[in-house]
Design an enzyme around this catalytic site. Structure first.
Site, mmCIF file in Angstrom:
data_model
loop_
_atom_site.group_PDB
_atom_site.id
_atom_site.type_symbol
_atom_site.label_atom_id
_atom_site.label_comp_id
_atom_site.label_asym_id
_atom_site.label_seq_id
_atom_site.Cartn_x
_atom_site.Cartn_y
_atom_site.Cartn_z
ATOM 1 N N HIS A 1 0.885 -1.122 -0.019
ATOM 2 C CA HIS A 1 0.029 -0.291 0.103
ATOM 3 C C HIS A 1 0.923 1.402 0.075
ATOM 4 O O HIS A 1 2.080 1.183 0.446
ATOM 5 C CB HIS A 1 -0.853 -0.130 1.193
ATOM 6 C CG HIS A 1 -2.194 0.858 0.938
ATOM 7 N ND1 HIS A 1 -1.849 2.330 1.419
ATOM 8 C CD2 HIS A 1 -3.331 0.592 0.514
ATOM 9 C CE1 HIS A 1 -3.155 2.732 1.120
ATOM 10 N NE2 HIS A 1 -3.835 1.775 0.605
ATOM 11 N N ASP B 1 -7.960 -5.470 0.157
ATOM 12 C CA ASP B 1 -8.427 -6.465 -0.819
ATOM 13 C C ASP B 1 -7.971 -7.790 -0.718
ATOM 14 O O ASP B 1 -8.307 -8.567 -1.568
ATOM 15 C CB ASP B 1 -7.962 -5.762 -2.224
ATOM 16 C CG ASP B 1 -8.636 -4.383 -2.760
ATOM 17 O OD1 ASP B 1 -9.745 -4.387 -2.327
ATOM 18 O OD2 ASP B 1 -8.055 -3.536 -3.018
HETATM 19 N N1 CMC Z 1 4.102 -7.670 -4.747
HETATM 20 C C1 CMC Z 1 5.535 -7.500 -5.027
HETATM 21 N N2 CMC Z 1 6.154 -6.492 -4.784
HETATM 22 C C2 CMC Z 1 5.601 -5.325 -4.391
HETATM 23 C C3 CMC Z 1 4.319 -5.163 -4.383
HETATM 24 C C4 CMC Z 1 3.527 -6.415 -4.441
HETATM 25 N N3 CMC Z 1 2.145 -6.363 -4.224
HETATM 26 N N4 CMC Z 1 3.629 -4.101 -4.079
HETATM 27 C C5 CMC Z 1 5.129 -3.140 -3.998
HETATM 28 N N5 CMC Z 1 6.010 -4.245 -4.324
HETATM 29 C C6 CMC Z 1 7.199 -3.593 -4.398
HETATM 30 C C7 CMC Z 1 7.689 -2.712 -5.576
HETATM 31 O O1 CMC Z 1 8.058 -3.780 -6.594
HETATM 32 C C8 CMC Z 1 8.805 -1.741 -5.260
HETATM 33 O O2 CMC Z 1 10.141 -2.499 -5.199
HETATM 34 P P1 CMC Z 1 11.242 -1.765 -5.591
HETATM 35 O O3 CMC Z 1 11.330 -0.831 -4.467
HETATM 36 O O4 CMC Z 1 12.434 -2.764 -5.402
HETATM 37 O O5 CMC Z 1 11.091 -1.112 -6.645
HETATM 38 C C9 CMC Z 1 8.593 -1.489 -3.714
HETATM 39 O O6 CMC Z 1 7.663 -2.640 -3.449
HETATM 40 C C10 CMC Z 1 7.426 -0.218 -3.465
HETATM 41 O O7 CMC Z 1 6.316 -0.655 -4.352
HETATM 42 P P2 CMC Z 1 6.006 0.777 -5.156
HETATM 43 O O8 CMC Z 1 4.995 0.224 -6.576
HETATM 44 O O9 CMC Z 1 6.744 1.767 -5.439
HETATM 45 O O10 CMC Z 1 4.723 1.508 -4.264
HETATM 46 P P3 CMC Z 1 3.536 2.219 -4.346
HETATM 47 O O11 CMC Z 1 3.261 2.918 -3.304
HETATM 48 O O12 CMC Z 1 3.706 3.060 -5.775
HETATM 49 O O13 CMC Z 1 2.172 1.078 -4.903
HETATM 50 C C11 CMC Z 1 0.608 -0.186 -4.626
HETATM 51 C C12 CMC Z 1 1.336 0.884 -3.864
HETATM 52 C C13 CMC Z 1 -0.629 -0.633 -3.694
HETATM 53 C C14 CMC Z 1 0.179 0.353 -6.007
HETATM 54 C C15 CMC Z 1 1.451 -1.497 -4.703
HETATM 55 O O14 CMC Z 1 1.814 -2.244 -3.474
HETATM 56 C C16 CMC Z 1 0.748 -2.658 -5.599
HETATM 57 O O15 CMC Z 1 0.755 -2.470 -6.765
HETATM 58 N N6 CMC Z 1 0.040 -3.654 -4.935
HETATM 59 C C17 CMC Z 1 -0.678 -4.837 -5.457
HETATM 60 C C18 CMC Z 1 -1.991 -3.939 -5.896
HETATM 61 C C19 CMC Z 1 -2.978 -3.778 -4.786
HETATM 62 O O16 CMC Z 1 -3.266 -4.593 -3.830
HETATM 63 N N7 CMC Z 1 -3.555 -2.918 -4.646
HETATM 64 C C20 CMC Z 1 -4.840 -2.371 -3.680
HETATM 65 C C21 CMC Z 1 -4.349 -1.285 -2.906
HETATM 66 S S1 CMC Z 1 -5.299 -1.138 -1.369
HETATM 67 C C22 CMC Z 1 -7.349 -0.618 -1.947
HETATM 68 C C23 CMC Z 1 -6.895 0.480 -2.665
HETATM 69 O O17 CMC Z 1 -6.261 1.337 -2.444
HETATM 70 O O18 CMC Z 1 -7.596 0.334 -3.970
#
Ligand code: CMC
Length: 427
Positions: free
Chosen positions: A305, A362
């Site tokens: 998140h 989720d």
């Molecule tokens: N699985 C594997 N690696 C992950 C995941 C994951 N679900 N989420 C983040 N990472 C890694 C990512 O690759 C990155 O690694 P590095 O620093 O080495 O590049 C690091 O963790 C930080 O991730 P980010 O993508 O830069 O973080 P963000 O804040 O931009 O993204 C997020 C947050 C929710 C989009 C992301 O965690 C994700 O895609 N999660 C899966 C989708 C999900 O479950 N979304 C629902 C969110 S809660 C409900 C809502 O808000 O709608």
């Protein structure tokens, strides 16, 4: 004078005030930055930028805290109802008994849709994703309810807010009915907000529909858990759309479009599809390796998140609710075991520990919704239904703010500089 932050830029020194919220990090007020220095800040994804002032919802991502108007989500989910939380978000205080009854009555008086809206559905293919239908039908509301689209009139704003909250279950249930080819079911205002939605979704004209109280309670709790979440992508979309003066129906349709994406509301659908793909616990290590592989686009859906760097407090309630629904419906789902095991393995893996990736709202919601009988395509629709109150409350907060301006981010331009047009034969 309060705290100031000093900035050295181009040989000159500037002071910027530090604003303090009631709780949470301080904020550097850089509104004068461009005028004074000729420079912008660069913050794609708004990871360090507060876009507005808000008194609705507070999240402490490190501690796993979520408060609505100060009340912890766990207490609201345990003791309250979605209608009560809606009142709280809209009005700032929990309602008295009379206020709650009046609010529920008002909402129930707006549950029907203009009859002509039913014909909109028939224009969609039967296999249309219900979120596509939601974007279209909610946007179309502005063509039907002209008498509540004057955003400068507080009474119009109130009526359109009530209409949106009240009609969303009807619109969502009709999207479901259209897909399965069953007749639309009209609302029955003897039932609760959530009971009514369940009946409109799963009832058929040929038989009496009986709402199972435990399922109604679980569904209501799921709505509470999704009601608001401060300045997330879809809420910011609603605010940005609304900042231009667009009517609330159009703004909420914009929010629905944003919510649809798999990184946001679409994650509940993606999470259950992922659990189905993983299937049995023995396949988990393979998927964990894929999630850690930078060259593989696979991510653990329902994990991670932007704000929570701890267990999402909504996921805790969700996990508990899975068991309650299984018991009430006398069902079980082997995917729940897979999900529990996946969580356990991920949370003991250094990759997830170091990056502070925990289950989010989720991760478990899909298992409950599927047990209740919803197809995966409806999951994000349910999120939209519940989040509508948050969107509407945030939109109202913004429109009532006298300091509100049209949202207009700037950019770091990296394209070609001035060049002259060449006629076709010279290229
Ligand atoms: N699985 C594997 N690696 C992950 C995941 C994951 N679900 N989420 C983040 N990472 C890694 C990512 O690759 C990155 O690694 P590095 O620093 O080495 O590049 C690091 O963790 C930080 O991730 P980010 O993508 O830069 O973080 P963000 O804040 O931009 O993204 C997020 C947050 C929710 C989009 C992301 O965690 C994700 O895609 N999660 C899966 C989708 C999900 O479950 N979304 C629902 C969110 S809660 C409900 C809502 O808000 O709608």
């Amino acid at each position: 004078m309060g705290d100031q932050v000093k900035l050295n830029a181009g040989g000159a020194e500037y002071d910027y005030p530090v604003l303090k919220g009631s709780v949470g990090p301080d904020v550097i007020d850089i509104r004068k930055l461009y005028g004074q220095t000729g420079m912008f800040t660069f913050d794609p994804g708004f990871t360090s930028t507060a876009s507005c002032e808000s008194a609705l919802t507070y999240i402490d991502g490190d501690e796993g805290v979520l408060l609505h108007r100060g009340y912890p989500i766990g207490q609201l989910a345990e003791n309250s109802s979605f209608m009560e939380v809606s009142y709280l978000l809209l009005n700032g205080e929990l309602p008295s008994k009379d206020e709650l009854e009046k609010f529920q009555l008002t909402i129930s008086r707006h549950t029907m849709l203009h009859e002509q809206l039913a014909t909109f559905y028939r224009g969609f293919r039967r296999d249309a994703h219900p979120m596509a239908i939601m974007c279209g039908v909610v946007g179309a509301l502005s063509a039907f309810y002209h008498d509540s689209t004057d955003i400068s009139d507080p009474e119009h704003r109130k009526i359109s807010s009530h209409r949106l909250i009240a009609k969303m279950p009807t619109i969502a249930a009709m999207a479901f009915k259209y897909a399965v080819g069953q007749p639309f079911i009209y609302p029955d205002n003897k039932l609760s907000y959530t009971g009514n939605f369940l009946r409109m979704t799963f009832g058929v004209p040929a038989e009496e529909y009986e709402v199972i109280p435990a399922v109604e309670k679980a569904m209501d709790r799921i709505f509470i858990l999704h009601a608001d979440h401060e300045q997330n992508a879809s809420t910011s979309t609603v605010r940005l759309a609304g900042s231009s003066g667009a009517n609330p129906f159009a703004c909420i349709a914009a929010g629905i479009a944003c919510l649809w994406g798999p990184a946001h509301g679409g994650a509940n659908e993606a999470a259950l599809n992922m659990l189905k793909e993983i299937g049995t616990p023995d396949k988990i290590p393979h998927y964990i390796e894929r999630a850690k592989d930078k060259n593989d686009p696979f991510r653990l859906m329902g994990f991670g998140h932007r704000v929570y760097k701890n267990y999402d407090p909504r996921a805790t309630v969700m996990q508990k609710t899975v068991r309650e629904v299984f018991e009430a419906m006398k069902v079980t789902d082997p995917l729940f075991e897979t999900a529990l095991r996946l969580e356990e393995i991920a949370l003991s893996d250094p990759y997830f520990v170091e990056k502070k990736l925990f289950p989010n709202v989720d991760f478990y919601s899909g298992i409950i919704l599927s047990a209740i009988g919803f197809p995966t395509t409806m999951f994000t629709v349910l999120f939209a239904l519940a989040r509508t109150v948050g969107w509407v409350a945030q939109w109202n907060e913004m429109i009532s703010d006298p300091g509100q301006k049209i949202g207009r981010p700037r950019q770091l331009y990296t394209g070609p500089t001035h060049r002259d047009y060449l006629p076709l034969e010279q290229r």
